[in-house]
Design an enzyme around this catalytic site. Sequence first.
Site, short mmCIF file in Angstrom:
data_model
loop_
_atom_site.label_atom_id
_atom_site.label_comp_id
_atom_site.label_asym_id
_atom_site.label_seq_id
_atom_site.Cartn_x
_atom_site.Cartn_y
_atom_site.Cartn_z
N CYS A 118 0.83 -1.21 0.00
CA CYS A 118 0.00 0.00 0.00
C CYS A 118 0.85 1.25 0.00
O CYS A 118 1.80 1.38 0.78
CB CYS A 118 -0.91 -0.01 1.22
SG CYS A 118 -1.85 1.50 1.42
N CYS A 332 -4.41 3.72 -4.00
CA CYS A 332 -4.62 4.79 -3.05
C CYS A 332 -3.27 5.24 -2.55
O CYS A 332 -2.41 4.43 -2.24
CB CYS A 332 -5.40 4.29 -1.85
SG CYS A 332 -7.10 3.98 -2.22
N1 SAH Z 1 -6.89 0.98 6.06
C1 SAH Z 1 -8.09 0.38 5.66
C2 SAH Z 1 -8.84 1.16 4.62
C3 SAH Z 1 -8.01 1.84 3.56
S1 SAH Z 1 -7.16 0.79 2.46
C4 SAH Z 1 -7.84 -1.04 5.17
O1 SAH Z 1 -6.69 -1.41 5.03
O2 SAH Z 1 -8.80 -1.76 4.99
C5 SAH Z 1 -8.48 0.30 1.38
C6 SAH Z 1 -8.26 -1.01 0.67
O3 SAH Z 1 -7.27 -0.87 -0.35
C7 SAH Z 1 -7.80 -2.12 1.57
O4 SAH Z 1 -8.50 -3.30 1.33
C8 SAH Z 1 -6.37 -2.25 1.18
O5 SAH Z 1 -5.88 -3.52 1.50
C9 SAH Z 1 -6.43 -1.98 -0.29
N2 SAH Z 1 -5.15 -1.68 -0.91
C10 SAH Z 1 -4.09 -1.05 -0.40
N3 SAH Z 1 -3.09 -0.97 -1.30
C11 SAH Z 1 -3.55 -1.54 -2.42
C12 SAH Z 1 -3.00 -1.78 -3.70
N4 SAH Z 1 -1.76 -1.40 -4.02
N5 SAH Z 1 -3.77 -2.42 -4.60
C13 SAH Z 1 -5.01 -2.80 -4.31
N6 SAH Z 1 -5.60 -2.62 -3.13
C14 SAH Z 1 -4.87 -2.00 -2.19
FE1 SF4 Z 2 -2.71 -0.97 5.28
FE2 SF4 Z 2 -5.05 0.23 4.82
FE3 SF4 Z 2 -3.05 1.55 6.05
FE4 SF4 Z 2 -2.83 0.97 3.48
S1 SF4 Z 2 -4.33 2.32 4.40
S2 SF4 Z 2 -1.24 0.71 5.06
S3 SF4 Z 2 -3.90 -0.99 3.36
S4 SF4 Z 2 -4.13 -0.25 6.81
#
Ligand code: SAH
Ligand code: SF4
Length: 339
Positions: A118, A332
Amino acid sequence: MKQNLLELNSEEMKAFAAALGEKPFRGKQCFQWIHRGAGSFDEMTDLPLSFREKLKETADIEPVRILRVQEDPADKTRKFLFGLVDGETVEGVFMAYHYGNSLCVSSQVGCRMGCVFCASGLDGFVRNLTAGEMLGQVFAAERETGERINHIVVMGMGEPFDNDENVSRFLRLMHDPEGRNLSWRNMTVSTSGIIPGIVAFAEDFPQVNLAISLHRVRDEERRRLMPVDRKYPLEDLLRAAREYTKKTGRRITFEYALIAGENDRDRDAEDLIRALRGMLCHVNLIPLNEVDELGISGSSRARAGAFAEILESSGISATVRRKLGASIDGACGQLRRRP
Ligand code: SAH
Ligand code: SF4
């Protein structure tokens, strides 16, 4: 310091008006203006001039500004870079679905959870967003698009259950019957798996949709992707998910980002089926969005489809997330990292 009125609910706004020597219903009117998207006191034409002047002296409607927009020409998807009053930035994504318009809202600047795939956490954690800053993203996106947002997903930058107080306040502000009156069912919160947050959420917001980011179903593997798993292991997480459904009767969405060769093989699907057996749930498969720095890649469309079929054939409902704004590209957190 001036009071930022975006932070107040309708009751607090009435009290605020009363403290300025006005009738409480004036506070209600002001609240309604703000929640219809008014950006200045001068727009509040049915408020007496004297009250508007008092408001200007004591209060602000602190805006969230849109610094950059990326638009996908193929659909109406738009990705925003939001600027906050202290100069920090977060992202949001506007999406049009058949059931209405949805905004993906950020809850923190950065994130401390450190998931390796992420981009949001790459620069670490900066600060929590206030409820008013989350609301401000909705208003700014509506002003920019000229469209009404009738679904919000707290799935942008940040971990909502690491900022539960402000996120709760934001959800309640969106639901306030004197303001937007958005139905609980039109809101979704996504967590990386903070168990106390899930327990409290079942209690406080049984009608709001819950999504849990799973990605792997063996601790030793999930841990490599998501450090949160060390504190809240899978067995406990899945138990909390079952308890959630028992208490609320609501179906949980599990998010599963498909990473080529990492968690997208047939046997990974079989592991997932075993882990989720008997649960009232839906699996949302997201082909991983590439993040330049991370050097991992998403599964192909065909592989994602095959993975979904394996789940479906075992009775687990699954969809491959529509690749929204493909030409906008990126996960994101990426927009923020490319000034
Ligand atoms: N922090 C929370 C919400 C924000 S992230 C969470 O982790 O659920 C939102 C979603 O995007 C989460 O399911 C996360 O795992 C996903 N995500 C993060 N980086 C990503 C990426 N590079 N490609 C696809 N999904 C991603
Ligand atoms: Fe993990 Fe969600 Fe935080 Fe990205 S935004 S680092 S997916 S917890």
